[in-house]
Design a protein around this motif. Structure first.
Motif, PDB file in Angstrom:
ATOM      1  N   CYS A 318      17.282  -4.075 -22.677  1.00  0.00           N
ATOM      2  CA  CYS A 318      16.483  -2.840 -22.661  1.00  0.00           C
ATOM      3  C   CYS A 318      15.042  -3.111 -22.240  1.00  0.00           C
ATOM      4  N   LEU A 319      14.483  -4.236 -22.712  1.00  0.00           N
ATOM      5  CA  LEU A 319      13.126  -4.611 -22.319  1.00  0.00           C
ATOM      6  C   LEU A 319      13.043  -4.864 -20.816  1.00  0.00           C
ATOM      7  N   CYS A 320      14.058  -5.525 -20.266  1.00  0.00           N
ATOM      8  CA  CYS A 320      14.088  -5.788 -18.817  1.00  0.00           C
ATOM      9  C   CYS A 320      14.211  -4.490 -18.029  1.00  0.00           C
ATOM     10  N   LEU A 321      14.980  -3.546 -18.542  1.00  0.00           N
ATOM     11  CA  LEU A 321      15.124  -2.254 -17.870  1.00  0.00           C
ATOM     12  C   LEU A 321      13.793  -1.504 -17.855  1.00  0.00           C
ATOM     13  N   TYR A 322      13.072  -1.575 -18.958  1.00  0.00           N
ATOM     14  CA  TYR A 322      11.756  -0.927 -19.025  1.00  0.00           C
ATOM     15  C   TYR A 322      10.805  -1.561 -18.004  1.00  0.00           C
ATOM     16  N   PHE A 323      10.838  -2.898 -17.906  1.00  0.00           N
ATOM     17  CA  PHE A 323       9.978  -3.587 -16.950  1.00  0.00           C
ATOM     18  C   PHE A 323      10.326  -3.184 -15.519  1.00  0.00           C
ATOM     19  N   SER A 324      11.631  -3.027 -15.250  1.00  0.00           N
ATOM     20  CA  SER A 324      12.070  -2.605 -13.916  1.00  0.00           C
ATOM     21  C   SER A 324      11.516  -1.221 -13.567  1.00  0.00           C
ATOM     22  N   LEU A 325      11.541  -0.297 -14.542  1.00  0.00           N
ATOM     23  CA  LEU A 325      10.992   1.040 -14.310  1.00  0.00           C
ATOM     24  C   LEU A 325       9.484   0.995 -14.099  1.00  0.00           C
ATOM     25  N   TYR A 326       8.813   0.083 -14.803  1.00  0.00           N
ATOM     26  CA  TYR A 326       7.366  -0.062 -14.651  1.00  0.00           C
ATOM     27  C   TYR A 326       7.017  -0.534 -13.232  1.00  0.00           C
ATOM     28  N   VAL A 327       7.799  -1.501 -12.725  1.00  0.00           N
ATOM     29  CA  VAL A 327       7.591  -1.978 -11.358  1.00  0.00           C
ATOM     30  C   VAL A 327       7.861  -0.849 -10.367  1.00  0.00           C
ATOM     31  N   MET A 328       8.860  -0.027 -10.654  1.00  0.00           N
ATOM     32  CA  MET A 328       9.173   1.100  -9.782  1.00  0.00           C
ATOM     33  C   MET A 328       7.988   2.060  -9.665  1.00  0.00           C
ATOM     34  N   MET A 329       7.303   2.333 -10.786  1.00  0.00           N
ATOM     35  CA  MET A 329       6.153   3.240 -10.740  1.00  0.00           C
ATOM     36  C   MET A 329       5.003   2.633  -9.935  1.00  0.00           C
ATOM     37  N   ILE A 330       4.854   1.300  -9.985  1.00  0.00           N
ATOM     38  CA  ILE A 330       3.849   0.642  -9.149  1.00  0.00           C
ATOM     39  C   ILE A 330       4.185   0.849  -7.676  1.00  0.00           C
ATOM     40  N   TYR A 331       5.492   0.782  -7.358  1.00  0.00           N
ATOM     41  CA  TYR A 331       5.931   1.022  -5.974  1.00  0.00           C
ATOM     42  C   TYR A 331       5.532   2.423  -5.516  1.00  0.00           C
ATOM     43  N   PHE A 332       5.689   3.431  -6.364  1.00  0.00           N
ATOM     44  CA  PHE A 332       5.330   4.789  -5.967  1.00  0.00           C
ATOM     45  C   PHE A 332       3.823   4.950  -5.790  1.00  0.00           C
ATOM     46  N   ASP A 333       3.043   4.207  -6.568  1.00  0.00           N
ATOM     47  CA  ASP A 333       1.593   4.210  -6.355  1.00  0.00           C
ATOM     48  C   ASP A 333       1.253   3.634  -4.970  1.00  0.00           C
ATOM     49  N   LEU A 334       1.944   2.550  -4.600  1.00  0.00           N
ATOM     50  CA  LEU A 334       1.729   1.974  -3.270  1.00  0.00           C
ATOM     51  C   LEU A 334       2.187   2.936  -2.166  1.00  0.00           C
ATOM     52  N   GLU A 335       3.286   3.636  -2.427  1.00  0.00           N
ATOM     53  CA  GLU A 335       3.793   4.605  -1.454  1.00  0.00           C
ATOM     54  C   GLU A 335       2.777   5.718  -1.230  1.00  0.00           C
ATOM     55  N   GLN A 336       2.151   6.180  -2.309  1.00  0.00           N
ATOM     56  CA  GLN A 336       1.153   7.236  -2.190  1.00  0.00           C
ATOM     57  C   GLN A 336      -0.091   6.732  -1.447  1.00  0.00           C
ATOM     58  N   TRP A 337      -0.451   5.478  -1.722  1.00  0.00           N
ATOM     59  CA  TRP A 337      -1.599   4.888  -1.015  1.00  0.00           C
ATOM     60  C   TRP A 337      -1.317   4.827   0.488  1.00  0.00           C
ATOM     61  N   ALA A 338      -0.090   4.440   0.874  1.00  0.00           N
ATOM     62  CA  ALA A 338       0.274   4.353   2.287  1.00  0.00           C
ATOM     63  C   ALA A 338       0.240   5.726   2.950  1.00  0.00           C
ATOM     64  N   LEU A 339       0.689   6.757   2.232  1.00  0.00           N
ATOM     65  CA  LEU A 339       0.660   8.121   2.780  1.00  0.00           C
ATOM     66  C   LEU A 339      -0.774   8.593   2.987  1.00  0.00           C
ATOM     67  N   ASP A 340      -1.637   8.306   2.006  1.00  0.00           N
ATOM     68  CA  ASP A 340      -3.048   8.701   2.124  1.00  0.00           C
ATOM     69  C   ASP A 340      -3.718   7.963   3.289  1.00  0.00           C
ATOM     70  N   TYR A 341      -3.388   6.686   3.434  1.00  0.00           N
ATOM     71  CA  TYR A 341      -3.968   5.895   4.519  1.00  0.00           C
ATOM     72  C   TYR A 341      -3.525   6.443   5.873  1.00  0.00           C
ATOM     73  N   HIS A 342      -2.255   6.817   5.982  1.00  0.00           N
ATOM     74  CA  HIS A 342      -1.743   7.365   7.235  1.00  0.00           C
ATOM     75  C   HIS A 342      -2.375   8.722   7.549  1.00  0.00           C
TER      76      HIS A 342
END
Length: 633
Positions: A318-342
């Motif tokens: 369960c702890l590993c699953l939570y960490f995986s979701l946390y990394v996923m949210m970091i990915y969406f932050d990067l995705e938003q940064w890329a959209l803003d940059y474009h």
């Protein structure tokens, strides 16, 4: 048994090396003598009753031993492990030494009745079942504790005294197999029977499933290309493609069961009895008596095992699953940064930057999957499961749950939270293609390159060896012991499982997924064949009747795909336009369609028999004959 183990003699004039045992350099002489004595000792004395011979080289290395067995010993071992062979009347029956004359191709002077892979499997079984009786320590190593019931081979491995055990290649047979398997590029079926004879049923079934799954993807790929090009927003064809996908995923899994039954009946493993499976080598406990078989074996409290599972393993997962979701949210932050940059720059470079977050995230996913795999293996081993099948089931469950969430959570979030179909299509394509490239590089290209470099170095060193023994055998052993170890089909099935998810879960959003899957699998067949024959040591054969829990995993994924595709269809603008006033009517309609498709899916699974009619009749006939034989007794 008609013959007793005590009649066996450990002397064999025509010694045939089958398995290599490598001890650590500097292993104490008393340890070596004790271990080799246990290998050659009579079964009644707790030994394996095998043959063993040191591999003598010019430089005096005596840490490598060759293990074999007399033909008589191997036949008795075949009865012990329950091998099934073809009889003279073309039926398949469990081999017994007393009825050996009734089996096809058996003769007292025919030492090829058992394949080399079967002989090596028998030797592996006997070595793994060498267990401590009265010993408290490994002789010469007082820190290496033993207790009754502990696997000797397992303890020697964990203590670093035993480096490795592996079966030898048959160079002539391997050369023939390489030529017929991948020696020339051709459109056709793989030589599955030859693969089975050389590598065993488990590996042959994997390659059979890989080949079948590749052919099954072709209709999806053929339909997906014109749909992608000409009918991307055509609602009618949109629904038709998703419906075809749902029926396709059910039919291919049910048909595979029938093909699998045909192959494993021909190979004899469909009839092998597994209910009295021996304890796995890593299982430890107090030596006791199995109440079913009456044999001595380790006993371990199931309550202790359950405590370890639910109070340690489950919270960790369960702890590993939570960490995986946390990394996923970091990915969406990067995705938003890329959209803003474009949006600010509107250049070719900024357009390429839109794909960078998905590529980085795909690489991170692969790294996290591999790290978690090691942790899952450690935990599952620590849980101390008695049977290998139970160990594999718990390991697969842990890995599948994490990999499913790690690989698909972002896609579900994009589809059902952000409602961004364009981003979903982009992310799905990037994750699929990146993971395929990384897997091909990490699993095939890199090991093959490293192995070629090592082989060149070894051949230069071998050139200076001059001994009285067979130089080709010495060279072969030294070359093979430095090759990589193949750890089983787990990673290969996992790759296919994730690929099946990418193709089926969001097929109507990105129909080209099947095209990329077919292209990847065609290269996968050749690269996997290459690494089995050239990169890795020969693995021990493992009899199996099916692909095990992976069948259930694929079926579960196909059920989830019904739900996701129905929801995606319900979210389309065309479907929403049909229900302008009531969203509740839309939800109820989608739920009704989803239930109907699931009903059709389960009806198809029920109607299509798992085994062909002729196989069912043969199995029923064998069961009837067994009951009649019991009545006569």
């Amino acid at each position: 048994m008609a013959e007793s183990w005590s009649f066996l003699d450990t002397f064999e004039p025509n010694f045939r090396p089958l398995v290599v045992i490598e001890l650590a350099k500097g292993t104490k002489e008393e340890t070596t003598e004790w271990f080799t004595k246990r290998i050659v000792d009579k079964k009644a004395n707790g030994g394996a009753q095998l043959l063993i011979k040191p591999l003598v080289t010019e430089n005096g290395d005596e840490n490598i031993y060759l293990v074999g067995a007399s033909p008589f010993r191997l036949l008795l071992g075949a009865e012990t492990v329950g091998l099934v062979k073809e009889c003279n009347d073309n039926s398949m029956r469990t081999f017994t030494y007393s009825s050996r004359k009734t089996f096809k191709d058996f003769a007292d002077d025919n030492h090829n009745f058992l394949t080399m892979a079967e002989c090596q499997y028998i030797i592996k079984h006997e070595l793994e079942n060498l267990r401590a009786k009265d010993e408290k320590i490994i002789p010469g190593y007082p820190q290496a504790k033993l207790y009754p019931g502990k696997s000797i081979v397992r303890r020697l491995l964990t203590s670093g005294i035993l480096v490795q055990i592996f079966p030898l290649h048959d160079r002539e047979e391997l050369k023939k197999l390489r030529h017929s398997w991948y020696g020339r590029v051709k459109v056709g079926y793989q030589p599955l029977d030859e693969i089975r004879c050389y590598f065993g049923e488990t590996i042959a079934l994997y390659f059979g499933f890989l080949e079948y799954f590749t052919f099954a993807l072709v209709p999806m790929a053929v339909i997906g290309i014109p749909y992608y090009v000409f009918a991307w927003e055509d609602y009618d064809k949109y629904v038709m493609f998703a419906t075809f996908n749902l029926l396709w995923s059910t039919v291919i899994l049910e048909v595979w069961k029938r093909i699998c039954a045909i192959m494993t009946y021909r190979w004899g493993t469909l009839l092998m009895k597994r209910q009295f499976e021996e304890p796995r080598p890593g299982f430890h406990g107090v030596l006791g008596i199995n109440p079913v078989t009456g044999r001595e074996e380790p006993v371990y409290s199931s309550i202790k095992r359950q405590i370890r599972i639910y109070l340690v393993s489950l919270p960790f997962v369960c702890l590993c699953l939570y960490f995986s979701l946390y990394v996923m949210m970091i990915y969406f932050d990067l995705e938003q940064w890329a959209l803003d940059y474009h949006a600010e720059n509107e250049s070719n470079f900024s357009s390429l930057m839109l794909f960078v977050p998905s590529i980085i995230y795909a690489i991170v996913i692969e790294i996290m999957n591999r790290i978690y795999r090691y942790a899952a293996e450690f935990l599952t081993s620590w849980e101390n499961h008695r049977l290998e099948s139970s160990y594999q089931n718990h390991l697969i469950l842990k890995v599948l749950v994490f990999n499913f969430l790690n690989c698909f959570a972002s896609l579900f979030y994009i589809a059902f939270v952000l409602f961004d179909m364009k981003l979903l299509r982009q992310s799905l394509a990037t994750l699929l293609i990146t993971s395929q490239i990384l897997n091909q590089f990490a699993e095939s290209l890199l090991p093959y390159w490293l192995q070629r470099r090592h082989k060149k170095r070894m051949k230069k060193r071998m050139g200076s060896l001059k001994t009285d023994t067979d130089l080709s055998l010495v060279e072969q052993v030294h070359l093979e012991k430095e090759m990589g170890t193949y750890f089983g089909t787990f990673d290969d099935y996992l790759e296919l499982f994730l690929q099946f998810g990418y193709v089926s879960l969001f097929s109507c959003v990105y129909p080209l997924a099947a095209v990329f899957a077919v292209l990847n699998n065609i290269t996968e067949i050749y690269s996997d064949a290459l690494k089995m024959c050239r990169v890795y040591k020969r693995p021990f054969a493992e009899p199996t009747a099916n692909i095990g829990v992976w069948q259930l995993a694929f079926e579960t994924m196909s059920v989830i795909s019904v739900v996701t595709n129905c929801i995606l269809i319900g979210m389309s603008p065309q479907v929403n336009a049909l229900f302008p006033d009531s969203k509740m009517d839309l939800i109820l309609t989608v739920a009704l369609v989803e239930h109907l498709l699931l009903a059709i899916k389960f009806i198809m699974a029920f109607v299509i028999p798992d085994k062909p009619r002729d196989i069912q009749i043969k199995l029923a006939k064998l069961e009837f004959e067994s009951l009649e034989a019991l009545k006569q007794q």
